[in-house]
Enzyme design. Sequence first.
Site, PDB file in Angstrom:
ATOM      1  N   ARG A 229      19.983 -34.827  -9.291  1.00 42.71           N
ATOM      2  CA  ARG A 229      19.941 -36.268  -9.075  1.00 42.71           C
ATOM      3  C   ARG A 229      21.010 -36.635  -8.067  1.00 42.71           C
ATOM      4  NH1 ARG A 229      15.709 -36.898 -10.738  1.00 42.71           N
ATOM      5  NH2 ARG A 229      14.890 -38.267 -12.346  1.00 42.71           N
ATOM      6  N   GLU A 258      19.675 -43.094  -2.895  1.00 44.13           N
ATOM      7  CA  GLU A 258      18.402 -42.852  -2.206  1.00 44.13           C
ATOM      8  C   GLU A 258      17.434 -44.012  -2.451  1.00 44.13           C
ATOM      9  OE1 GLU A 258      17.590 -39.113  -4.373  1.00 44.13           O
ATOM     10  OE2 GLU A 258      15.762 -40.051  -5.135  1.00 44.13           O
ATOM     11  N   HIS A 276      13.372 -36.003  -1.989  1.00 42.39           N
ATOM     12  CA  HIS A 276      13.116 -35.957  -3.436  1.00 42.39           C
ATOM     13  C   HIS A 276      11.680 -35.481  -3.720  1.00 42.39           C
ATOM     14  CE1 HIS A 276      14.605 -37.852  -7.456  1.00 42.39           C
ATOM     15  NE2 HIS A 276      13.787 -36.845  -7.683  1.00 42.39           N
TER      16      HIS A 276
HETATM   17  C1  GLV Z   1      12.202 -35.846 -10.646  1.00 42.55           C
HETATM   18  O1  GLV Z   1      13.253 -35.957 -10.073  1.00 42.55           O
HETATM   19  C2  GLV Z   1      12.069 -35.858 -12.073  1.00 42.55           C
HETATM   20  O2  GLV Z   1      13.055 -36.144 -12.770  1.00 42.55           O
HETATM   21  O3  GLV Z   1      10.959 -35.601 -12.561  1.00 42.55           O
END
Ligand code: GLV
Length: 317
Positions: A229, A258, A276
């Site tokens: 994250r 982000e 991401h």
């Molecule tokens: C993506 O970052 C998730 O947490 O599924």
Amino acid sequence: MFPEVIERLKQHFCVLSNQADETWSSERLVENLQGKSGLFSTGGERVDASLLAACPDLKICSTMAVGYNNFDIDAMTAAGVLATNAPDVLTETTADFGFALLMATARRVTESEHFLRAGMWTRWSYDLFVGSDIHGSTLGIIGMGRIGQGIARRGAFGFGMRVLYHNRSRLDAATEASCKATYVSKQELLGAADHVVLVIPYSDASRHTIGAAELALMKPTATLINIARGGIVDDTALALALSERRIAAAGLDVFEGEPQVLPGLLKLSNVVLTPHIASATIPTRLAMANLAADNLIGFLVKGKPLTALNPSVLGPR
Ligand code: GLV
């Protein structure tokens, strides 16, 4: 959202969906949640005490992500609102991507491609874009949950890496053996690893797990990969360490704030940046969305969600 998932939900509910390519403001979200029993979240929507107070009909918030730091679980539990996430279905796909980012970073794949596309390749030379080896090197994994274990298996069995890990709690011996992984302190891991991969959930406690002090412990030849994250790494400290070549390179799929990315990172050639996308394959994204839908249907129609995060709200209140 996949139209087939919306159709599934429509078989059970009256659905208001945001299919426009724009994010609803928190005011608009609150407005659209009036009279709604459930929220299907793609991961970005913040659910906190103020949203819950403004949406008294809400009974469940279901995210299609495995990470759920957009949900204030304590506030949801206090309000009697169920939270669900989407674990397991994305584990292997995300571990694949963690490895892809590690390899692209260590072997300078995107940097050398940009060089070639810019027409700068005029001759071969023995040291053109030399990177660092993956096979036989030491892999350090911080966060040894399902995805961390998937990365460990790929490293140990696919690339003959020595695997070190650090986790809130040590894994049992059988799980350690199944990933050929050795438990060490965070400091030891940072000092010994050639490649450090971060796969821990975000919380106030894990914010800036990697900052200036931790970067200073890493080898100058090491790479750092963040698929966890934004905020787990202090991006400002990382940009400085990369610009001063105090570590060799980084691969980042997630960023503080982000989709904004720290301008200092964008300027650097020794960082691979992706938006991401670690779980982004069609079968996996579909499985994640279907699990989020299953949780809504399971809870609101049958009284049985599949992956509850605060199951205490299911008991007698
Ligand atoms: C993506 O970052 C998730 O947490 O599924």
